[in-house]
Write an enzyme that holds these catalytic residues in place. Structure first.
Site, PDB file in Angstrom:
ATOM      1  N   GLY A  71       3.003  56.233  26.751  1.00 13.49           N
ATOM      2  CA  GLY A  71       3.548  57.999  27.189  1.00 13.49           C
ATOM      3  C   GLY A  71       4.830  57.906  27.883  1.00 13.49           C
ATOM      4  O   GLY A  71       5.385  59.391  28.799  1.00 13.49           O
ATOM      5  N   ASN A  72       5.631  58.062  28.028  1.00 13.23           N
ATOM      6  CA  ASN A  72       6.763  57.831  28.676  1.00 13.23           C
ATOM      7  C   ASN A  72       7.090  58.909  27.507  1.00 13.23           C
ATOM      8  O   ASN A  72       8.401  59.648  28.316  1.00 13.23           O
ATOM      9  CB  ASN A  72       7.845  56.263  28.535  1.00 13.23           C
ATOM     10  CG  ASN A  72       7.377  55.885  29.863  1.00 13.23           C
ATOM     11  OD1 ASN A  72       6.374  56.415  30.945  1.00 13.23           O
ATOM     12  ND2 ASN A  72       7.738  54.646  30.296  1.00 13.23           N
ATOM     13  N   LYS A  73       7.814  58.746  26.399  1.00 20.58           N
ATOM     14  CA  LYS A  73       8.345  59.273  25.829  1.00 20.58           C
ATOM     15  C   LYS A  73       7.414  61.342  25.295  1.00 20.58           C
ATOM     16  O   LYS A  73       7.967  61.572  25.719  1.00 20.58           O
ATOM     17  CB  LYS A  73       8.317  58.605  25.018  1.00 20.58           C
ATOM     18  CG  LYS A  73       9.306  57.760  24.346  1.00 20.58           C
ATOM     19  CD  LYS A  73       9.816  57.143  22.972  1.00 20.58           C
ATOM     20  CE  LYS A  73      10.384  56.444  23.039  1.00 20.58           C
ATOM     21  NZ  LYS A  73       9.400  54.644  23.649  1.00 20.58           N
TER      22      LYS A  73
ATOM     23  N   ASP B 166      -2.236  58.131  19.181  1.00 22.06           N
ATOM     24  CA  ASP B 166      -2.464  55.818  19.376  1.00 22.06           C
ATOM     25  C   ASP B 166      -4.012  55.986  18.699  1.00 22.06           C
ATOM     26  O   ASP B 166      -5.442  56.593  19.508  1.00 22.06           O
ATOM     27  CB  ASP B 166      -2.103  55.972  20.807  1.00 22.06           C
ATOM     28  CG  ASP B 166      -1.744  54.947  20.621  1.00 22.06           C
ATOM     29  OD1 ASP B 166      -0.407  54.631  20.580  1.00 22.06           O
ATOM     30  OD2 ASP B 166      -2.892  54.057  20.932  1.00 22.06           O
TER      31      ASP B 166
ATOM     32  N   CYS C 102      12.364  50.175  18.067  1.00 24.61           N
ATOM     33  CA  CYS C 102      12.592  49.412  18.920  1.00 24.61           C
ATOM     34  C   CYS C 102      13.654  48.384  18.250  1.00 24.61           C
ATOM     35  O   CYS C 102      13.446  47.122  18.900  1.00 24.61           O
ATOM     36  CB  CYS C 102      12.361  48.925  20.521  1.00 24.61           C
ATOM     37  SG  CYS C 102      10.158  48.562  19.860  1.00 24.61           S
TER      38      CYS C 102
END
Length: 523
Positions: free
Chosen positions: A235-237, A255, A361
């Protein structure tokens, strides 16, 4: 003993793609989170080396333990700072210590290196000092960058101002700076820990690597936008997107993992996010046209970051690995790339979609440039947008409009970002009025024109293919203005010449007719 059992369990779940390392570690409720996280990350980093040591010494056969447990134990025994357990496991591993150390020594002699770190591929090696800066994103939903700086200064930190060069991010002690690219990002010296800090617990700051901040920053959705975040947990983005949108608009976050989604809900609540709509659902099954009762018909922006498919550590092609191992790794990379291309193509099916950020990533070309190149060939209505021209590491040629990140060149974790944008009808009409007949510029005998027609649907499989595809593509301006004509070209070989003949557009025909009528009237 509990440390190694838990670390092995987490590695097993990561391999099954159940969640990311960070999520699994923090959900484990282990007493020493930092110790567990460090062990798992370091074991992942040296994974292929550890596996080779274990296989060459036939450790599994002689000890009857599983591979992931053997990896964490061997890491601490021969690479780390020694086993942190006693009892039967320590006694068992100590019996094999000399053989394991000898296997590691032979690997270093074979590769002509003296340090364990030098056994890693260059992409996995940390920068000088074996540390990256601590990046702290200020959550502008709850505070301002200025207030956060003042708070840290009152706590004894020394603010050195805005960074202007990458070297300015090499900090020591309690010094910190503002990032040279992202205005809401503060940079501290390595190992600065904020997990127990009041601002972190209150959601005023988010501990997020700089590279991970790039997708939301580059998408830059205006206030009131409708945005979809695929593979959204932890959830950071998502919280970054909400901050950029000022909590106004709609933010759809998907998700598949219910537990990860629950953790994400807690994080978003702490961050003050209110515009989200969470769904424990596969976003590939979301109908782009708004069927099945979903509310994404107004979707205009999309962030695709398949975080659950992190392959930076899990796939490492090494020269000294056996051909069968490398072949297995390559097959896995191809499967990941095919899935990611499927995700990206699905995103482009949303009819009102304007912009898409694709990020991974991963450091592998198969998952990065090759996926983007194949997607562009299959979706001619979209084009790449140039990103941060001052960024020090670009995508591999010819896709230099994309960004790459690495520990050595950007002082971040490995990352890849591409921004795709739909061609707008207004822009096409504007360029059509500026260029009388762009198709006429492409001769029927032109090799590039013929190649563009016949190979537009072929998948990109190598960097050489990307180069050929890029050379075969017409210029950006010609692509935009002739998009409508391209679709009408015949695929049959005997129809190529006819399809390439320049045809007058409807506007040109109408203009010609009006001119004749005016001429007749004057006469």
């Amino acid at each position: 003993m509990a440390l190694y059992a838990k670390a092995a369990e987490i590695l097993e779940k990561v391999e099954r793609k159940q969640a990311t390392v960070k999520t699994l570690v923090y959900d484990s409720k282990f007493q020493n989170i930092k110790q567990l996280f460090a062990l798992v990350c370091e074991t992942q980093k040296f994974s292929s080396i550890l596996q080779e040591i274990i296989e060459s010494t036939k450790l599994l056969k002689q000890t009857k333990i599983k591979m992931n447990l053997a990896k964490v134990l061997v890491y601490d025994l021969v690479i780390g700072k020694g086993l942190k357990c006693g009892g039967a496991w320590k006694a068992l591993m100590m019996k094999h210590r000399s053989r394991l150390q000898a296997a590691l020594a032979r690997m270093k002699i074979k590769q002509k290196v003296s340090r364990n770190q030098d056994l890693l591929s260059s992409s996995l090696q940390q920068p000088e000092g074996d540390q990256l800066p601590r990046y702290v994103r200020v959550n502008t939903l709850k505070t301002t960058v200025e207030d956060a700086i003042d708070y840290f200064k009152r706590e004894g930190f020394s603010y050195l101002g805005q960074a202007y060069r990458l070297d300015d991010l090499n900090l020591k002690g309690k010094s910190f700076v503002g990032d040279l690219h992202l205005s809401d990002l503060l940079v501290f010296s390595p190992k600065t820990d904020f997990h127990d800090h009041n601002l972190y617990k209150a959601g005023h700051i988010i501990l997020q690597d700089k590279a991970s901040c790039l997708p939301a920053y580059l998408l830059n959705p205006p206030t009131g936008s409708h945005v979809l975040d695929a593979c959204a947990a932890p959830g950071n983005k998502t919280s970054h997107l909400a901050a950029i949108m000022k909590n106004k608009g709609r933010l759809f976050a998907f998700d598949l993992d219910a537990k990860r989604l629950s953790t994400m809900s807690t994080l978003l609540l702490r961050a003050g996010v209110t515009c989200q709509q969470l769904a424990n659902q596969d976003f590939l099954k979301v109908d782009p046209d708004g069927g099945s009762g979903n509310n994404t018909t107004g979707l205009k922006m999309y962030l695709n970051d398949p975080e659950g498919l992190k392959s930076k550590w899990m796939v490492c092609l090494r020269d000294e690995a056996s051909p069968s191992q490398n072949e297995q790794h390559k097959r896995r990379l191809q499967a990941l790339a095919a899935f990611q291309l499927h995700c990206l193509n699905h995103a482009l099916r949303f009819p009102r979609l304007q912009r898409v950020v694709y990020s991974t990533c991963s450091i592998h070309t198969e998952e990065n440039e090759q996926v983007v190149a194949a997607c562009l060939l299959q979706n001619p209505g979209f084009r790449l947008v140039p990103l941060l021209l001052q960024w020090p590491e670009r995508g591999l040629a010819p896709l230099t409009k994309c960004l790459r990140a690495s520990t050595t060149k950007t002082l971040t974790h490995g990352f890849f970002v591409a921004l795709l944008e739909r061609h707008t009808a207004e822009r096409l009409e504007e360029q059509a009025s500026e260029t009388l007949n762009p198709v006429a510029e492409m001769s029927p005998s032109s090799p590039s024109a013929s190649k563009d027609i016949h190979e537009v649907q072929e998948p990109i499989s190598t960097t050489k293919d990307i180069d050929m595809a890029e050379e075969a593509k017409p210029t950006e301006e010609n692509t935009e203005t002739s998009g409508g004509v391209k679709k009408k070209r015949k695929k049959k070989k005997d129809g190529d010449k006819e399809a390439l003949e320049p045809k007058a557009t409807e506007e040109q025909t109408n203009t010609s007719g009006r001119a004749k009528r005016i001429k007749a009237k004057v006469e």
